[in-house]
Design an enzyme around this catalytic site. Structure first.
Site, PDB file in Angstrom:
ATOM      1  N   GLU A   1      75.513  75.040  44.977  1.00  0.00           N
ATOM      2  CA  GLU A   1      76.872  75.381  44.492  1.00  0.00           C
ATOM      3  C   GLU A   1      77.092  76.879  44.352  1.00  0.00           C
ATOM      4  OE1 GLU A   1      74.783  73.168  43.045  1.00  0.00           O
ATOM      5  OE2 GLU A   1      75.654  71.460  44.072  1.00  0.00           O
TER       6      GLU A   1
ATOM      7  N   ASP B   1      74.310  63.739  40.891  1.00  0.00           N
ATOM      8  CA  ASP B   1      73.546  63.072  39.833  1.00  0.00           C
ATOM      9  C   ASP B   1      74.378  62.043  39.073  1.00  0.00           C
ATOM     10  OD1 ASP B   1      71.640  64.753  40.720  1.00  0.00           O
ATOM     11  OD2 ASP B   1      71.682  66.092  38.986  1.00  0.00           O
TER      12      ASP B   1
ATOM     13  N   ASP C   1      69.871  71.136  48.288  1.00  0.00           N
ATOM     14  CA  ASP C   1      70.382  70.791  46.960  1.00  0.00           C
ATOM     15  C   ASP C   1      70.733  72.093  46.242  1.00  0.00           C
ATOM     16  OD1 ASP C   1      70.856  69.350  44.635  1.00  0.00           O
ATOM     17  OD2 ASP C   1      68.730  69.122  44.119  1.00  0.00           O
TER      18      ASP C   1
HETATM   19  C1  NOJ Z   1      69.401  67.871  41.427  1.00  0.00           C
HETATM   20  C2  NOJ Z   1      69.743  66.837  42.459  1.00  0.00           C
HETATM   21  O1  NOJ Z   1      71.075  66.441  42.328  1.00  0.00           O
HETATM   22  C3  NOJ Z   1      68.782  65.683  42.354  1.00  0.00           C
HETATM   23  O2  NOJ Z   1      69.099  64.728  43.310  1.00  0.00           O
HETATM   24  C4  NOJ Z   1      67.368  66.184  42.512  1.00  0.00           C
HETATM   25  O3  NOJ Z   1      66.476  65.130  42.347  1.00  0.00           O
HETATM   26  C5  NOJ Z   1      67.074  67.258  41.483  1.00  0.00           C
HETATM   27  N1  NOJ Z   1      68.028  68.325  41.605  1.00  0.00           N
HETATM   28  C6  NOJ Z   1      65.670  67.837  41.664  1.00  0.00           C
HETATM   29  O4  NOJ Z   1      65.568  68.438  42.890  1.00  0.00           O
END
Ligand code: NOJ
Length: 974
Positions: free
Chosen positions: A541, A614, A538
């Site tokens: 970017e 998200d 995660d």
């Molecule tokens: C951002 C991610 O997009 C999300 O899926 C994750 O739960 C949070 N970071 C925490 O790791």
């Protein structure tokens, strides 16, 4: 500025659902985008506008193998600056156009393609360039129907098919490579000695100096953000000055363009300029953690694939613009049947691949020939994934698993988000909550399931964290603009540093971290994990809470001295690339890796799965998630999905049920939720919703063979798993903008998830000259020369799902707890007859976890139904041997043995039921080729060959007891 604190606050306060638009640039806030659009406006204002770039015919050479056209290019506005152009034609007809500044003051970033491509493309040895006074042309293709023309004055590259223009580069004259230059001193800094005439004041002196060294008029009067740029509280030092790249790409005969993921937007890309644009901002590609993103916007999201398809009933063409820096794309439709695009990138050379098509299928072959195909996932990875931020302890994980089992709901993977890690130091378990990670994983594995654990790319800067300290000791961290000091930013782990995966020295080291055994010598390895732990990457970017646009400063320095701006969009891909390699080589013999990535680039499909980040728990986000999955599929990334339920918010049961349908028909199927949402595991639902979701999960599992076969096809041909209408029916114009219904691989399954609150019906479009059967009710629909929309029931428990006449589906109907335990389950074949009572389908199987399939340890069957008298003959045959001459497969076909050990191991795996839809007459007798008479039931109904609609006839052949892995025939006499 967004800091960690504000994130944590979210745990306590209700979520406010709105993107922080001011965190992200608009085109007019990005100097080079502003300049690019201004250039386009100036060109539009001047009717006599001509591109200043011309091919220097005297410098032209054709390489001895005839493969490359190489020439110098001059700009009439900067006669002293030299450019070099190279045009090559690849074996498969792809044209690569490259242009760079020659002997410039600095070097432009030229490595984007090298990260995206799987190999140096093979150059055609069948090309003959014809060089004339005005242009150079090469005709090629099996039918000699494709032509590439490089026009000299001004420079323009055009491809044709049958004399019709397909793709035009610089047809509108917007090509501009801002050459490297030296910074002019500020007025006050003009040295006395350079003041041209005595007695001039400094201001006049500057005017004189400017007149002597004019900027080309089409670059504008001002040096707009050439040497420094400020956004919000951040200043980008831009030490190399302006170096942007502008290019117009026109599709004069294609009215629809698709691709350039990732945006939360329609699949058919909309206009951003012109009379009445749908959007006013260009589509932006700049990998970013766009918190609470909008459901209809051209804003950047987490990944970028600069690939665009252009489509018409005549042909499909595509381009891959191999650039790693921020890129903005304007789109206009001067007419319904043509498209103009304008690509504006911050830095990098011009390196464009033109894919000639002419069908979508050809485009996927050509694109995957460049950047590779979707990696074939392990079979369990196609099951259901249960995630949340966070399962708080190892006992929590155990209890979630137990509740799934109690509810009799299948699930394959339990996920752990960042809270498993002590102080967010990834790899290091928080001993208070996860005292026994290996035992916990083993408990999950004992039920034939896996774990996925998050590893983010920000490393807490503390010497007691071995991962950080080893990276420091090896000099592997990204550096600040001075090129030497470690870059420090703020993320979940507080003060953090980032490993520079562009540095080859990081690669082997990264792989060692994932070893599950001790490496000795105080070297860190993940002994607190097992081979059943897979990875989630995660924030790659990279997301940096106190950085510009929540990311890394563009003037940071990577390996080779490149600035972060040059390679920003590629950065995330390297992280998942290396992680997937690490997981593959962790065990011996290697096993297929599973890595989920949030950030991606062209080529990321080789390394695992992605999800759309998200999303919000809203109906709009549910709907746009489907469009995003389709757009990613166009970009070659087939293994994609959205957070089921929506990451933010608390979906009500109705929304959750609909979202499970969306997820169950997405290539990647995972439920996930933000830390401050209520628990929403499906077993928590009350009736009737609980049973609805259980049925949806079971349906996904029953269809795993269909998904797996579709993934196999994707991994060998590049064709997407979630297949948009224009890909499946490229001639059916009425379906070119459809992005809320799609096909699953080549199976013939058509799905339209319902994404409206309170819906009880749905309208589904069916293409011309086809029959479709409702998967549940067996209603038969028929279309003539025109496609048509049909209205079908879509109560909450119902999903509009159809089988195209002419398909044979393989399913496994026994409810199970996970995919891994289904490997020897018997099959049901569903035969959906077409108008001529024929059908065919494919089934691909292998062991699901190893790489033995690459050595031919596979089962690849074709099932057929053919008319035989008034009845039909059903048959099964090996497909691999039938494809010995096809080059599409990675299996060493010449040594392939249909009776390979894997196929033999399936000898006792049988077909337990055959369902035939649309048979014309009641059978009289059904026998296998060995003469065995079979039991059956027949319910009369509409036949596939009648010109009627209604409930189709249904034949169920019980237990034909034929093996799934061997040849057989079943004759249905009628
Ligand atoms: C951002 C991610 O997009 C999300 O899926 C994750 O739960 C949070 N970071 C925490 O790791």
């Amino acid at each position: 500025m967004r800091v960690l604190g504000s994130f944590l606050l979210l745990a306590a306060v209700p979520v406010t659902l709105a993107v922080k638009s001011h965190d992200f640039k608009t085109c007019s806030q990005a100097g080079f985008c502003r300049r690019g659009r201004a250039l386009s406006a100036r060109a539009a204002q001047h009717e006599s506008w001509r591109s200043p770039y011309t091919v220097d015919a005297d410098s032209l050479t054709i390489s001895t193998d005839q493969a490359s056209f190489i020439a110098g290019v001059k700009s009439s506005l900067y006669p002293n600056i030299k450019f070099g152009l190279e045009v090559r034609v690849h074996e498969d007809g792809v044209v690569r156009v490259k242009m760079d500044e020659v002997d410039g003051l600095r070097k432009r970033y030229d490595e984007a393609a090298s990260w995206a491509l799987i190999a140096d493309p093979k150059i055609s040895n069948n090309i003959k360039w014809k060089v004339g006074k005005k242009d150079a042309r090469a005709v090629y293709g099996a039918k000699k129907d494709v032509e590439v023309v490089v026009s000299f004055e001004p420079l323009k590259v055009t491809t044709f098919r049958n004399g019709k223009e397909q793709v035009v580069l610089n047809g509108r004259g917007l090509l501009h490579l801002e050459h490297f230059r030296t910074k002019e001193p500020a007025v006050a800094e003009i040295p006395e000695s350079e003041v041209p005439e005595e007695g001039l004041d400094v201001e006049d002196a500057q005017k004189v100096l400017k007149a002597a060294k004019p900027t080309a008029w089409f670059e504008g009067e001002e040096e707009d953000a050439y040497w420094e740029e400020t956004f919000s509280s951040w200043t980008d030092s831009k030490p190399k000055g302006p170096e942007s790249l502008s290019l117009d790409i026109t599709f004069p005969n294609h009215g629809h363009v698709y691709g350039i993921p990732q945006h939360a937007s329609s699949l058919d890309l909309r206009t951003t300029t012109g009379e009445s644009p749908y959007y006013t901002e260009p589509y932006r590609l700049y990998n970013a953690d766009t918190f609470e993103y909008l459901a209809d916007s051209t804003m950047s999201l987490y990944g970028s694939i600069p690939v665009m398809h252009a489509h018409s009933t005549d042909s499909t063409v595509a381009i891959f613009n191999a650039v790693g820096s921020e890129t903005w794309i304007d789109i206009a439709h001067p007419s319904a049947s043509s498209t103009e695009t304008h690509w504006i990138s911050e830095s990098g050379i011009l390196d464009v691949f033109i894919m000639p098509g002419p069908t979508p299928k050809d485009i996927f072959a050509q694109y995957s020939g460049l950047t590779g195909t979707q990696a074939l996932p392990a079979d369990w990875a196609l099951g259901y994934h249960q995630c949340r931020w966070n399962y708080v302890s190892s006992d929590d994980v155990r209890s979630v698993q137990q509740k799934f089992d109690e509810a009799d709901m299948p699930v394959d993977v339990f996920w752990l988000d960042i809270e498993y890690a002590e102080e967010h130091k990834y790899f290091i378990w928080d001993k208070k909550t996860f005292p026994d990670p290996v035992e916990m994983t083993n408990d999950v594995a004992a039920a034939s399931r896996k774990m996925v654990v998050i590893i983010d790319p920000h490393f807490k800067r503390t010497s007691s964290y071995p991962v950080y300290q080893e990276a420091v000791d090896r000099g592997l961290l990204v550096r600040q603009k001075d090129g030497t000091s470690e870059y420090e930013g703020w993320c979940w782990s507080g003060s953090s540093a980032w490993v520079d995966f562009f540095n080859p020295a990081a690669w082997d080291w990264w792989k060692t971290l994932f070893k599950t055994y001790s490496l000795g010598d105080d070297k860190f390895s993940w002994t607190q994990s097992t081979d059943d732990v897979y990875i989630w990457n995660d924030m790659n970017e990279p997301s940096i809470f106190n950085g510009p646009e929540i990311s890394m400063p563009r003037d940071n320095v990577h390996h080779g001295g490149w600035e972060h701006r040059d390679l920003h969009n590629i950065n995330g891909m390297l992280f998942s690339n290396l992680t997937s390699q690490a997981i593959t080589v962790r065990s011996d013999p290697p096993k297929r890796p599973f890595v989920l990535t949030r950030s991606f680039y062209a080529g990321s499909q080789r390394f695992g799965a992605m999800w759309t980040g998200d999303n919000l728990g809203t109906w709009e986000h549910m709907a746009v998630g489907i469009k995003m999955v389709l757009a990613n599929s166009i970009g070659g990334f087939a293994f994609t999905g959205s957070d089921v339920g929506g990451f933010f918010g608390n979906p009500d049961p109705e929304m959750l049920v609909r979202w499970y349908h969306v997820g169950a028909f997405s290539p990647f199927f995972r439920a996930h939720a933000h830390i401050d949402t209520k628990r929403r595991e499906p077993y928590l639902l009350a009736e009737p919703h609980k049973t609805m979701v259980k049925n949806i999960l079971r349906r996904r599992y029953s269809m795993l063979p269909i998904w797996y076969t579709a993934f196999r096809e994707a991994s060998t041909t590049g064709l997407p798993v979630a297949r948009p209408h224009y890909v499946a029916f490229p001639k059916d114009e009425a379906g070119f903008s459809l992005d809320d219904q799609y096909f699953i691989g080549s199976s013939g399954l058509l799905v339209k998830p319902v994404t409206e609150k309170g819906a009880t019906k749905a309208s589904v479009y069916l293409p011309p000259n086809e029959i479709f059967y409702d998967y549940d009710s067996y209603s038969l629909y028929r279309t003539a020369a025109q496609g048509k929309s049909v209205e079908v029931a879509a109560e909450l428990s119902q999903l509009p799902l159809f089988i195209q006449g002419g398909s044979i589906l393989s399913t496994r109907e026994r409810p199970r707890r996970s995919a891994s335990v289904m490997r020897r389950d018997p099959f049901t074949l569903q035969v959906a007859l077409d108008k001529s009572s024929s059908a065919r389908g494919e089934l691909y199987l292998d062991d699901g976890v190893t790489f033995n399939h690459e050595q031919g340890q596979i089962v690849w069957r074709e099932f057929r139904s053919e008319k035989s008298g008034k009845g039909i003959k059903l048959s099964s045959r090996d497909l691999t041997t039938q494809n010995l001459n096809s080059a599409v497969d990675s299996v060493a076909l010449t040594t392939y043995d249909a009776a390979n050990a894997y196929a033999q191991s399936l000898a006792s795996v049988r077909v337990e039921r055959v369902v035939v839809l649309g048979l014309g007459a009641k059978p009289t007798k059904i026998t296998t080729s060995t003469g065995k008479e079979l039991q059956w039931e027949y319910v009369p109904g509409i036949s596939s060959s009648e010109k009627k609609e209604g409930t189709a006839s249904l034949l169920v052949i019980k237990d034909p007891a034929v093996s799934i892995a061997s040849d057989w025939e079943i004759v249905v006499q009628a």
